[in-house]
Design a protein around this motif. Structure first.
Motif, short mmCIF file in Angstrom:
data_model
loop_
_atom_site.label_atom_id
_atom_site.label_comp_id
_atom_site.label_asym_id
_atom_site.label_seq_id
_atom_site.Cartn_x
_atom_site.Cartn_y
_atom_site.Cartn_z
N LEU A 129 4.24 -13.17 -13.20
CA LEU A 129 5.05 -11.95 -13.18
C LEU A 129 4.50 -11.00 -12.13
CD1 LEU A 129 5.83 -13.25 -15.88
CD2 LEU A 129 5.93 -10.97 -16.88
N THR A 130 5.33 -10.66 -11.14
CA THR A 130 4.94 -9.71 -10.09
C THR A 130 5.50 -8.34 -10.44
OG1 THR A 130 4.95 -11.46 -8.43
CG2 THR A 130 5.05 -9.19 -7.63
N MET A 131 4.60 -7.36 -10.60
CA MET A 131 5.00 -6.02 -11.00
C MET A 131 4.39 -4.95 -10.09
SD MET A 131 4.81 -6.38 -15.16
CE MET A 131 3.32 -7.35 -15.15
N TYR A 132 5.10 -3.83 -9.98
CA TYR A 132 4.61 -2.69 -9.22
C TYR A 132 4.70 -1.44 -10.09
CZ TYR A 132 5.01 -5.68 -5.10
OH TYR A 132 4.88 -6.71 -4.21
N ALA A 133 3.72 -0.55 -9.90
CA ALA A 133 3.74 0.76 -10.55
C ALA A 133 3.82 1.80 -9.45
CB ALA A 133 2.49 0.96 -11.39
N THR A 134 4.88 2.61 -9.47
CA THR A 134 5.04 3.64 -8.45
C THR A 134 4.47 4.96 -8.95
OG1 THR A 134 7.28 4.15 -9.26
CG2 THR A 134 7.09 2.53 -7.49
N ASP A 135 3.82 5.68 -8.05
CA ASP A 135 3.15 6.96 -8.32
C ASP A 135 2.10 6.83 -9.42
OD1 ASP A 135 4.78 8.57 -6.45
OD2 ASP A 135 6.41 8.10 -7.84
N PRO A 136 1.20 5.84 -9.31
CA PRO A 136 0.14 5.69 -10.30
C PRO A 136 -1.06 6.57 -9.97
CG PRO A 136 -0.04 3.94 -8.72
CD PRO A 136 1.11 4.80 -8.27
N TYR A 137 -2.06 6.48 -10.79
CA TYR A 137 -3.29 7.24 -10.60
C TYR A 137 -3.98 6.82 -9.29
CZ TYR A 137 -8.19 8.58 -11.02
OH TYR A 137 -9.44 9.08 -10.78
N THR A 138 -4.47 7.81 -8.54
CA THR A 138 -5.33 7.55 -7.39
C THR A 138 -6.46 8.58 -7.38
OG1 THR A 138 -3.95 8.93 -5.94
CG2 THR A 138 -3.51 6.55 -5.95
N GLU A 139 -7.52 8.29 -6.66
CA GLU A 139 -8.65 9.20 -6.58
C GLU A 139 -8.38 10.21 -5.48
OE1 GLU A 139 -13.54 8.91 -6.55
OE2 GLU A 139 -12.31 7.19 -5.93
N GLN A 140 -8.16 11.45 -5.87
CA GLN A 140 -7.77 12.49 -4.92
C GLN A 140 -8.82 12.65 -3.82
OE1 GLN A 140 -6.80 16.16 -6.81
NE2 GLN A 140 -5.74 17.01 -5.04
N LYS A 182 -9.46 10.45 -1.58
CA LYS A 182 -9.93 9.14 -1.13
C LYS A 182 -8.81 8.09 -1.09
CE LYS A 182 -14.60 9.82 -2.98
NZ LYS A 182 -15.65 9.26 -3.89
N ASP A 183 -7.75 8.37 -1.82
CA ASP A 183 -6.68 7.37 -1.93
C ASP A 183 -5.36 8.09 -2.19
OD1 ASP A 183 -5.06 5.20 -2.34
OD2 ASP A 183 -6.25 4.31 -3.95
N THR A 184 -4.40 7.95 -1.26
CA THR A 184 -3.10 8.60 -1.46
C THR A 184 -1.95 7.59 -1.46
OG1 THR A 184 -2.93 9.06 0.92
CG2 THR A 184 -3.84 10.80 -0.47
N ARG A 185 -2.26 6.35 -1.78
CA ARG A 185 -1.20 5.35 -1.93
C ARG A 185 -0.28 5.74 -3.09
NH1 ARG A 185 -4.84 0.02 -2.29
NH2 ARG A 185 -6.11 1.53 -3.46
N ASN A 186 1.00 5.45 -2.95
CA ASN A 186 1.95 5.83 -4.00
C ASN A 186 2.47 4.62 -4.78
OD1 ASN A 186 3.66 4.66 -2.15
ND2 ASN A 186 5.03 6.43 -1.95
N ILE A 187 1.75 3.51 -4.68
CA ILE A 187 2.19 2.30 -5.37
C ILE A 187 0.98 1.40 -5.62
CG2 ILE A 187 2.67 0.99 -3.27
CD1 ILE A 187 5.16 -0.14 -4.72
N ALA A 188 1.04 0.65 -6.71
CA ALA A 188 -0.01 -0.32 -7.03
C ALA A 188 0.65 -1.57 -7.60
CB ALA A 188 -1.02 0.25 -8.03
N ILE A 247 0.81 -1.22 0.00
CA ILE A 247 0.00 0.00 0.00
C ILE A 247 0.84 1.27 0.00
CG2 ILE A 247 -1.94 -1.13 1.13
CD1 ILE A 247 -1.05 0.25 3.73
N PHE A 248 2.16 1.14 0.22
CA PHE A 248 2.99 2.34 0.23
C PHE A 248 4.44 1.97 -0.01
CE2 PHE A 248 4.53 6.49 1.79
CZ PHE A 248 3.54 7.33 1.28
N ARG A 249 5.19 2.89 -0.61
CA ARG A 249 6.62 2.71 -0.84
C ARG A 249 7.37 3.80 -0.07
NH1 ARG A 249 9.76 0.93 -5.04
NH2 ARG A 249 8.47 -0.94 -4.91
N LEU A 250 8.26 3.37 0.83
CA LEU A 250 9.10 4.29 1.60
C LEU A 250 10.45 4.46 0.92
CD1 LEU A 250 8.41 2.92 5.19
CD2 LEU A 250 7.72 5.17 4.33
N ARG A 251 11.02 5.65 1.03
CA ARG A 251 12.36 5.91 0.52
C ARG A 251 13.12 6.75 1.54
NH1 ARG A 251 9.06 7.50 -3.84
NH2 ARG A 251 8.93 5.93 -5.50
N ALA A 252 14.41 6.50 1.64
CA ALA A 252 15.26 7.28 2.55
C ALA A 252 16.69 7.26 2.01
CB ALA A 252 15.21 6.73 3.97
N THR A 253 17.46 8.24 2.45
CA THR A 253 18.86 8.31 2.05
C THR A 253 19.70 8.65 3.27
OG1 THR A 253 20.42 9.30 0.46
CG2 THR A 253 18.80 10.76 1.47
#
Length: 403
Positions: A240-251, A253-259, A75-81
């Motif tokens: 095949l397992t695939m992910y799409a980062t920053d895809p379309y969401t319904e503003q 109602k949904d702020t997930r950054n991955i599907a 439901i979410f992708r975290l990033r850090a540096t």
């Protein structure tokens, strides 16, 4: 930022503070303290930068998730540096009593520059409920950073058709397809309010497939391409397992950054494997009592292609073999029988020398569209007993006791 550098800067600060304090008599007191605090703030802010830092675009302060989100889905992708590159960074969930998510840390090395982790849902969500927890990221030196996170469950549904305008339902690929072949494609719609292009990731199996992407501001086209050799007999299906980062969401109602999504690839069998003998004893002893027509051996073979196996017929290779006329073989079941009296066979061989036959198993081709039939041969040997060396027997069925 290492500890020795920070310690050295503290000594410098103490020295500068002493100098400033000594000169306070000659300068306004307020001005000197202003400089001190600015200097201290600059150095300690720099030292603080030594800790790992979350990517601001992956802030989980408030994440809206529809109630129909599937358990075990990402439901979410975290990033850090990390400024000091003390990789890998490790993400973990803290400060929660009943966690509804877990963290899956992704591979990260010095060459990645950014470390990532997937947030995976572990429980079914209820609309209207808030789930609070904290996320911590730490580097190899133990330095860490944390952020508060809240999942707000909305009464919305995941608009899968809008996220993925085109998904292959099933990809059928002949096993003799050459690497480099484009198999199918998927479309992923971009999120207009995030301002980022959609990126498609293929997680497995990377050794056989890849995704070639064509990005536009509104969507990304991912072309599924074969990169390795397929073999139906080894594996006939791939997921095949695939992910799409920053895809379309319904503003709102949904702020997930991955599907995520899965695509099934079915490998189609091609007639490229000859028959395989599953029963063919290399050596069989023939009893002297065997008569013409008796079964002395049975062989069995199967089509090496398991998808649509062909029927098999059997035969004996007669060319250059003087023993073939003494045996028959059933085309349908592979039973080998004696064709002539055993005494005639012993006249062209000698005791102890095996009689060798070459058996052929051939596929039956039933249409012109099918590939040519293939065949396999195997050698089987027979060992004859000595002439007249038969088991003892009673000449009469009456037993007479010795006197």
């Amino acid at each position: 930022m290492n500890d020795r550098w920070i310690t050295a800067q503290k000594h410098v600060l103490l020295h500068d503070f002493a100098v400033l304090n000594d000169s306070a008599i000659r300068m306004p007191f307020a001005g000197q303290w202003c400089k001190v605090w600015i200097y201290f703030g600059f150095v300690f802010a720099w030292a603080k930068g030594a800790r790992p830092r979350f990517d601001t675009s992956t802030d989980m302060g408030l994440v809206l998730v529809p109630a129909d989100a599937e358990v075990d889905s990402v439901i979410f992708r975290l990033r850090a540096t990390d400024q000091d590159a003390d990789f890998p960074l490790v993400f973990e969930i803290t400060a929660t009593i009943t966690p509804v998510v877990r963290i899956d840390n992704l591979p990260c090395t010095l060459y990645n520059k950014v470390c990532q982790a997937n947030v995976i849902l572990t429980k079914r969500l209820m609309p209207g409920r808030l789930h609070d927890f904290a996320v911590r990221v730490r580097d190899t030196k133990g330095d860490s950073n944390s952020m508060q996170a809240t999942i707000s469950v909305t009464n919305a549904t995941t608009l899968r058709d809008k996220i993925f305008p085109h998904i292959p339902s099933l990809i059928m690929v002949p096993e003799d397809t050459k690497p480099g072949k484009e198999l199918d494609y998927l479309l992923v719609r971009a999120n207009s309010w995030s301002g980022k292009p959609v990126y498609i990731e293929l997680w497995q199996p990377k050794e056989l497939f890849t995704i070639r992407q064509r990005q536009t501001p509104t969507q990304t086209r991912g072309i599924i391409t074969l990169t390795g050799e397929l073999d139906f007999e080894t594996q006939s299906m791939y997921t095949l397992t695939m992910y799409a980062t920053d895809p379309y969401t319904e503003q709102g109602k949904d702020t997930r950054n991955i599907a995520g999504l899965s695509v099934v690839v079915i490998v189609q069998d091609v007639q490229d494997v000859p028959p395989i003998f599953t029963l063919a004893p290399p050596l069989t002893r023939i009893n002297n009592s065997v008569q013409p027509g008796d079964i002395i051996l049975r062989v069995h073979a199967e089509d090496g292609d398991k998808g649509v196996p062909r029927e098999i017929v059997y035969g004996l290779v007669s060319e250059g073999n003087p023993f073939t006329p003494f045996f028959n073989i059933s085309e349908t079941n592979g039973e080998i029988t004696l064709a002539k009296p055993l005494e005639e066979l012993t006249q062209i061989t000698h005791v102890g020398a095996p009689v060798v036959l070459t058996v052929v198993a051939e596929e039956i081709r039933r249409s012109r569209e099918e590939p040519p039939a293939q065949a396999t041969v195997v050698d089987v040997g027979f060992l004859l007993g000595e002439p007249g060396n038969s088991p003892p027997y009673f000449e009469s069925d009456k037993l007479v006791p010795e006197s």
